[in-house]
Write an enzyme that holds these catalytic residues in place. Sequence first.
Site, short mmCIF file in Angstrom:
data_model
loop_
_atom_site.label_atom_id
_atom_site.label_comp_id
_atom_site.label_asym_id
_atom_site.label_seq_id
_atom_site.Cartn_x
_atom_site.Cartn_y
_atom_site.Cartn_z
N CYS A 2 0.83 -1.20 0.00
CA CYS A 2 0.00 0.00 0.00
C CYS A 2 0.86 1.25 0.00
CB CYS A 2 -0.90 0.00 1.24
SG CYS A 2 -1.86 -1.52 1.43
N ASP A 97 -3.69 -9.56 7.78
CA ASP A 97 -2.44 -9.42 8.52
C ASP A 97 -2.35 -8.05 9.17
OD1 ASP A 97 -2.19 -8.23 5.99
OD2 ASP A 97 -0.02 -8.48 5.96
#
Length: 570
Positions: A2, A97
Amino acid sequence: MCGIAGIIGEGIKRSEIEKMLVSISHRGPDARGIYCDRGYAVLGHNRLSIIDLSHAGDQPFSDPTGRYHLSFNGEIYNYKELKLEIGSRYIFKTNSDTEVLLAAYIIYGKNCLEKLNGMFAFAIWDSREKKIFAARDRFGVKPFYYSECHSKLIFASEIKAIRNIRSSGPNEKVWSNYFCFGSYGSPSETFYKDIDQLPAGYCMEYKDFSLSIKKWYDCPSRIKDISNNYSIEEIKENYLELLLDSIRLRFRADVEVGFNISGGVDSSLLLALVNNFKSNQKVKAFTFYTGDKQYDELPWVEKMIGLTGNPLEKIKLSSAEVPQLSKLLSDIQEEPFGGIPTIAYSKIFERANQSGLKVLMDGQGMDEQWAGYDYYNSLVDQVIQGTGKSGSFRPDVLNSGFQDLAKKPEYPTPFESSLQNLQYRDLFYTKLPRALRFNDRISMAFSTELREPFLDYRLVELAFSLQDSLKINKGVQKYLLRKIIKDFVPDNISEAPKRALQTPQREWLGGELKVFVDENLARLENSCFQSWFDHDLIQKEWSNYKNGKNSNSFFLWQWINASLISTLVD
């Protein structure tokens, strides 16, 4: 995988975080989020969905109490094991996660970092204590840039996000060192004034306008603590077991995974291990070529693929594409990058994106842990692979005042072994940091996650700790690794010498791309960097190059790089 951004301090405007996120939208096109603690902090996040594709995993991610808020870039590969260890101490709402990382911080505090096997750069805002905690993974696979200004801390995954809300000129000392010694800056520096990076294996806290930075991963200490009282067979068995586990962990994704391959030992081993793990399916492979038989590794690649039957995407780079792609990659990188090989490599991620793949693996990291670069054999103080005795730099073209800013970098030597000290330098100061930066930018520019299974810290530490003779034996580099992989790849691959990742850069710059070089040297002479150089001497060197003194093109690429980046600074 990201893009993260944040502003901590006084006078925060939501519009600023929005501008930052727009500038790095390529890092995460699947979702965008903003968290505001009015008057104190704002966190932003662009998401590329890889694990738990539902919007429950969007970020910034908050814990059930609303106290902690996380913006995270990367992957925690052992998140399932860590989730089991945490157990009932945290009530999980997602399968991501991301939530495991936040839960680990809540339960273990800063010590959670030691439990993470992954690549990561993250920031956690504590809304009760009004402080930010941020950290970067052991080897710096994921970036973290920051700047302190006007009672604020600004951070982001890329420099452009910070420069989008505050101006910053060139860091002339870093630039001078680049031209004189090929240095890309220290682990904390960038090519921009007042914009720093959190070094690999470091963490930071910011509270009440005070910033503290600490090392959390001490590689030399861990290496020295590893016992060498094992037989060669036991070492081979342990290393192979870790290799297979690293591959297994890095196949954890809720999207399709592919991989990059060249004709060398490392990527051939990756191909074999990928197929060993995914024996019931043929994972797609990608490679680039230029059509020049002197440099292309396509024959070796096709030979390996012929044995395994994996689908292979062959992506060609032509010299005609270089001018446009050079400009694109300069905008992406914002700092000097590695030349035409990096451009060729970028086309793989473009093709993967077009094919709908979000995750690729590659073989980065073996050379540093197993002493695979040519200069390890002679233990020379070299930072550029494959240049032999040819001079890589032309400091004489620099004006004296600018050249005086340069100071030859000195690197720590924490080991008794000269070989280990060179490996340590390359892992944390030279080769690996710049390769990871190049690769992060070009993969994320095409919204693609790059995973490096050979950079699992357990592998690096084990190989690094071994005696020198198991890495280089009678001139054979990666000696024990070649023994380990013999059962996986043909002898002509396992015994092949290291080849630098090559393209016809020298020939193209002096031939098909002469006009491109001329244009960039002319731009450099009229750029904001023009006072750094004696442009008559540059033209003399360029004439010599065209007339046959072209055994090395790195200095020429340095000037082209500077010309292209100058347009971002002007």
